[in-house]
Scaffold this motif. Structure first.
Motif, PDB file in Angstrom:
ATOM      1  N   ALA A  69       0.838  -1.207   0.000  1.00  0.00           N
ATOM      2  CA  ALA A  69       0.000   0.000   0.000  1.00  0.00           C
ATOM      3  C   ALA A  69       0.873   1.257   0.000  1.00  0.00           C
ATOM      4  O   ALA A  69       1.904   1.302   0.674  1.00  0.00           O
ATOM      5  N   ALA A  70       0.443   2.267  -0.773  1.00  0.00           N
ATOM      6  CA  ALA A  70       1.209   3.508  -0.849  1.00  0.00           C
ATOM      7  C   ALA A  70       0.284   4.712  -0.754  1.00  0.00           C
ATOM      8  O   ALA A  70      -0.851   4.679  -1.244  1.00  0.00           O
ATOM      9  N   LEU A  71       0.779   5.767  -0.131  1.00  0.00           N
ATOM     10  CA  LEU A  71       0.033   7.019  -0.016  1.00  0.00           C
ATOM     11  C   LEU A  71       0.134   7.847  -1.289  1.00  0.00           C
ATOM     12  O   LEU A  71      -0.772   8.615  -1.615  1.00  0.00           O
ATOM     13  N   GLU A  72       1.262   7.706  -1.989  1.00  0.00           N
ATOM     14  CA  GLU A  72       1.472   8.425  -3.250  1.00  0.00           C
ATOM     15  C   GLU A  72       2.136   7.496  -4.255  1.00  0.00           C
ATOM     16  O   GLU A  72       2.911   6.606  -3.889  1.00  0.00           O
ATOM     17  N   ARG A  73       1.834   7.740  -5.531  1.00  0.00           N
ATOM     18  CA  ARG A  73       2.480   7.053  -6.654  1.00  0.00           C
ATOM     19  C   ARG A  73       2.843   8.127  -7.661  1.00  0.00           C
ATOM     20  O   ARG A  73       1.959   8.747  -8.261  1.00  0.00           O
ATOM     21  N   VAL A  74       4.147   8.392  -7.830  1.00  0.00           N
ATOM     22  CA  VAL A  74       4.599   9.536  -8.604  1.00  0.00           C
ATOM     23  C   VAL A  74       5.670   9.100  -9.606  1.00  0.00           C
ATOM     24  O   VAL A  74       6.624   8.411  -9.217  1.00  0.00           O
ATOM     25  N   PRO A  75       5.573   9.483 -10.881  1.00  0.00           N
ATOM     26  CA  PRO A  75       6.672   9.242 -11.805  1.00  0.00           C
ATOM     27  C   PRO A  75       7.947   9.898 -11.277  1.00  0.00           C
ATOM     28  O   PRO A  75       7.891  10.981 -10.676  1.00  0.00           O
ATOM     29  N   ALA A  76       9.084   9.236 -11.486  1.00  0.00           N
ATOM     30  CA  ALA A  76      10.343   9.747 -10.924  1.00  0.00           C
ATOM     31  C   ALA A  76      11.507   9.321 -11.798  1.00  0.00           C
ATOM     32  O   ALA A  76      11.378   8.431 -12.650  1.00  0.00           O
ATOM     33  N   ARG A  77      12.631   9.963 -11.571  1.00  0.00           N
ATOM     34  CA  ARG A  77      13.841   9.580 -12.294  1.00  0.00           C
ATOM     35  C   ARG A  77      15.013   9.469 -11.341  1.00  0.00           C
ATOM     36  O   ARG A  77      15.093  10.193 -10.343  1.00  0.00           O
ATOM     37  N   LEU A  78      15.908   8.554 -11.658  1.00  0.00           N
ATOM     38  CA  LEU A  78      17.116   8.314 -10.876  1.00  0.00           C
ATOM     39  C   LEU A  78      18.305   8.514 -11.810  1.00  0.00           C
ATOM     40  O   LEU A  78      18.365   7.909 -12.892  1.00  0.00           O
ATOM     41  N   ILE A  79      19.240   9.338 -11.407  1.00  0.00           N
ATOM     42  CA  ILE A  79      20.415   9.639 -12.218  1.00  0.00           C
ATOM     43  C   ILE A  79      21.591   8.766 -11.773  1.00  0.00           C
ATOM     44  O   ILE A  79      21.810   8.558 -10.580  1.00  0.00           O
ATOM     45  N   GLY A  80      22.345   8.257 -12.739  1.00  0.00           N
ATOM     46  CA  GLY A  80      23.561   7.501 -12.446  1.00  0.00           C
ATOM     47  C   GLY A  80      23.420   6.001 -12.610  1.00  0.00           C
ATOM     48  O   GLY A  80      24.411   5.269 -12.568  1.00  0.00           O
ATOM     49  N   LEU A  81      22.198   5.529 -12.799  1.00  0.00           N
ATOM     50  CA  LEU A  81      21.929   4.112 -13.025  1.00  0.00           C
ATOM     51  C   LEU A  81      20.887   3.990 -14.132  1.00  0.00           C
ATOM     52  O   LEU A  81      20.052   4.884 -14.306  1.00  0.00           O
ATOM     53  N   HIS A  82      20.931   2.881 -14.861  1.00  0.00           N
ATOM     54  CA  HIS A  82      19.944   2.675 -15.921  1.00  0.00           C
ATOM     55  C   HIS A  82      19.309   1.297 -15.799  1.00  0.00           C
ATOM     56  O   HIS A  82      19.886   0.382 -15.224  1.00  0.00           O
ATOM     57  N   ARG A  83      18.122   1.171 -16.348  1.00  0.00           N
ATOM     58  CA  ARG A  83      17.378  -0.085 -16.342  1.00  0.00           C
ATOM     59  C   ARG A  83      17.921  -0.987 -17.454  1.00  0.00           C
ATOM     60  O   ARG A  83      18.094  -0.563 -18.592  1.00  0.00           O
ATOM     61  N   ALA A  84      18.169  -2.272 -17.119  1.00  0.00           N
ATOM     62  CA  ALA A  84      18.655  -3.217 -18.120  1.00  0.00           C
ATOM     63  C   ALA A  84      18.214  -4.629 -17.778  1.00  0.00           C
ATOM     64  O   ALA A  84      18.118  -4.996 -16.601  1.00  0.00           O
ATOM     65  N   LEU A  85      17.947  -5.430 -18.812  1.00  0.00           N
ATOM     66  CA  LEU A  85      17.681  -6.859 -18.621  1.00  0.00           C
ATOM     67  C   LEU A  85      19.035  -7.532 -18.419  1.00  0.00           C
ATOM     68  O   LEU A  85      19.598  -8.138 -19.327  1.00  0.00           O
ATOM     69  N   CYS A  86      19.553  -7.413 -17.216  1.00  0.00           N
ATOM     70  CA  CYS A  86      20.925  -7.845 -16.942  1.00  0.00           C
ATOM     71  C   CYS A  86      21.009  -8.869 -15.814  1.00  0.00           C
ATOM     72  O   CYS A  86      22.099  -9.154 -15.317  1.00  0.00           O
ATOM     73  N   VAL A  87      19.864  -9.433 -15.411  1.00  0.00           N
ATOM     74  CA  VAL A  87      19.843 -10.379 -14.302  1.00  0.00           C
ATOM     75  C   VAL A  87      19.220 -11.697 -14.760  1.00  0.00           C
ATOM     76  O   VAL A  87      18.066 -11.724 -15.213  1.00  0.00           O
ATOM     77  N   PHE A  88      19.984 -12.787 -14.689  1.00  0.00           N
ATOM     78  CA  PHE A  88      19.411 -14.101 -14.961  1.00  0.00           C
ATOM     79  C   PHE A  88      18.447 -14.451 -13.835  1.00  0.00           C
ATOM     80  O   PHE A  88      18.793 -14.343 -12.655  1.00  0.00           O
ATOM     81  N   SER A  89      17.235 -14.852 -14.193  1.00  0.00           N
ATOM     82  CA  SER A  89      16.238 -15.220 -13.190  1.00  0.00           C
ATOM     83  C   SER A  89      16.222 -16.727 -12.997  1.00  0.00           C
ATOM     84  O   SER A  89      15.978 -17.478 -13.948  1.00  0.00           O
ATOM     85  N   PHE A  90      16.488 -17.156 -11.765  1.00  0.00           N
ATOM     86  CA  PHE A  90      16.489 -18.579 -11.424  1.00  0.00           C
ATOM     87  C   PHE A  90      15.238 -18.989 -10.652  1.00  0.00           C
ATOM     88  O   PHE A  90      15.017 -20.163 -10.406  1.00  0.00           O
ATOM     89  N   VAL A  91      14.412 -17.995 -10.236  1.00  0.00           N
ATOM     90  CA  VAL A  91      13.263 -18.302  -9.383  1.00  0.00           C
ATOM     91  C   VAL A  91      11.972 -17.742  -9.968  1.00  0.00           C
ATOM     92  O   VAL A  91      11.083 -18.486 -10.374  1.00  0.00           O
ATOM     93  N   HIS A  92      11.835 -16.414 -10.022  1.00  0.00           N
ATOM     94  CA  HIS A  92      10.560 -15.797 -10.384  1.00  0.00           C
ATOM     95  C   HIS A  92      10.191 -15.971 -11.849  1.00  0.00           C
ATOM     96  O   HIS A  92       9.018 -16.174 -12.186  1.00  0.00           O
ATOM     97  N   ARG A  93      11.175 -15.876 -12.753  1.00  0.00           N
ATOM     98  CA  ARG A  93      10.869 -15.935 -14.183  1.00  0.00           C
ATOM     99  C   ARG A  93      11.740 -16.943 -14.933  1.00  0.00           C
ATOM    100  O   ARG A  93      11.865 -16.875 -16.157  1.00  0.00           O
ATOM    101  N   GLY A  94      12.318 -17.886 -14.205  1.00  0.00           N
ATOM    102  CA  GLY A  94      13.134 -18.910 -14.834  1.00  0.00           C
ATOM    103  C   GLY A  94      13.612 -19.904 -13.798  1.00  0.00           C
ATOM    104  O   GLY A  94      13.187 -19.875 -12.637  1.00  0.00           O
ATOM    105  N   THR A  95      14.497 -20.772 -14.213  1.00  0.00           N
ATOM    106  CA  THR A  95      15.103 -21.764 -13.323  1.00  0.00           C
ATOM    107  C   THR A  95      16.601 -21.790 -13.592  1.00  0.00           C
ATOM    108  O   THR A  95      17.055 -21.279 -14.620  1.00  0.00           O
ATOM    109  N   PRO A  96      17.395 -22.394 -12.717  1.00  0.00           N
ATOM    110  CA  PRO A  96      18.831 -22.499 -13.003  1.00  0.00           C
ATOM    111  C   PRO A  96      19.107 -23.242 -14.317  1.00  0.00           C
ATOM    112  O   PRO A  96      20.081 -22.942 -15.011  1.00  0.00           O
TER     113      PRO A  96
END
Length: 200
Positions: free
Chosen positions: A27-54
């Protein structure tokens, strides 16, 4: 690793850049678009549990070095702070591939507020760190991925939809989603004719 201040008593801000944008789970009191500087979003994590297996890993998003990331900031009531942090740790840290951290983010509201928000960045030293993959490689892993939370393809498509709802477009992520959309239509015997919408 705990990074939140045990003596902090105010509201908690959380920065979401992947599935937290469309399925926060708290639960959240606010939901606001935001930006973070210095890091970027990337498909860079192998999923072994939630979206894949080892054996057949999928790919999920992480925050990696450099650039900028647009996402969603959530303000959680102070009284819900501890349970929200516990929930996020249980969800994000199943295999400890992320580093829990607090970063300054800019809220994209009229006041242009800046706040410190809890978020999760990829641990580059972890065995599940995939590094920078090409579109074709990413599509391969996403197509095969299926885990505790469902099909990897759904995760990518829903994230792209969330970005589009905010008016954002990310070239590689959209290219991957478009290829996944095309493959699903081919599997169902539907031909594409300059279709621009993502599949349902």
């Amino acid at each position: 690793m705990a990074v939140t201040d045990a003596h902090e008593t105010g509201d908690l801000w959380v920065f979401g850049y992947g599935s937290l944008m469309w399925r926060p789970g708290f639960a959240a009191l606010e939901r606001v678009p935001a930006r973070l500087i210095g890091l970027h979003r990337a498909l860079c994590v192998f999923s072994f549990v939630h979206r894949g297996t080892p054996e057949k890993p999928g790919l999920v998003l992480g925050l990696d070095r450099g650039g900028m990331c647009r996402g969603i900031a959530y303000r959680v009531a102070a009284g819900k702070r501890d349970e929200t942090v516990a929930y996020l740790r249980g969800r994000e840290q199943v295999t400890s591939v992320y580093l829990e951290t607090v970063r300054r983010i800019a809220l994209e509201d009229e006041a242009r507020r800046q706040v410190r928000a809890l978020t999760y960045i990829v641990d580059r030293g972890h065995v599940q760190y995939a590094g920078r993959l090409g579109v074709a490689q990413s599509v391969h892993y996403v197509r095969q991925g299926f885990g505790r939370s469902g099909a990897n393809r759904d995760y990518v498509v829903e994230t792209v939809r969330a970005l589009e709802a905010l008016g954002y477009r990310e070239t590689d992520l959209h290219a991957i989603a478009e290829q996944l959309s095309g493959s699903r239509q081919q599997e169902s015997g539907i031909r594409r004719h300059d279709q621009v919408e993502l599949d349902p």
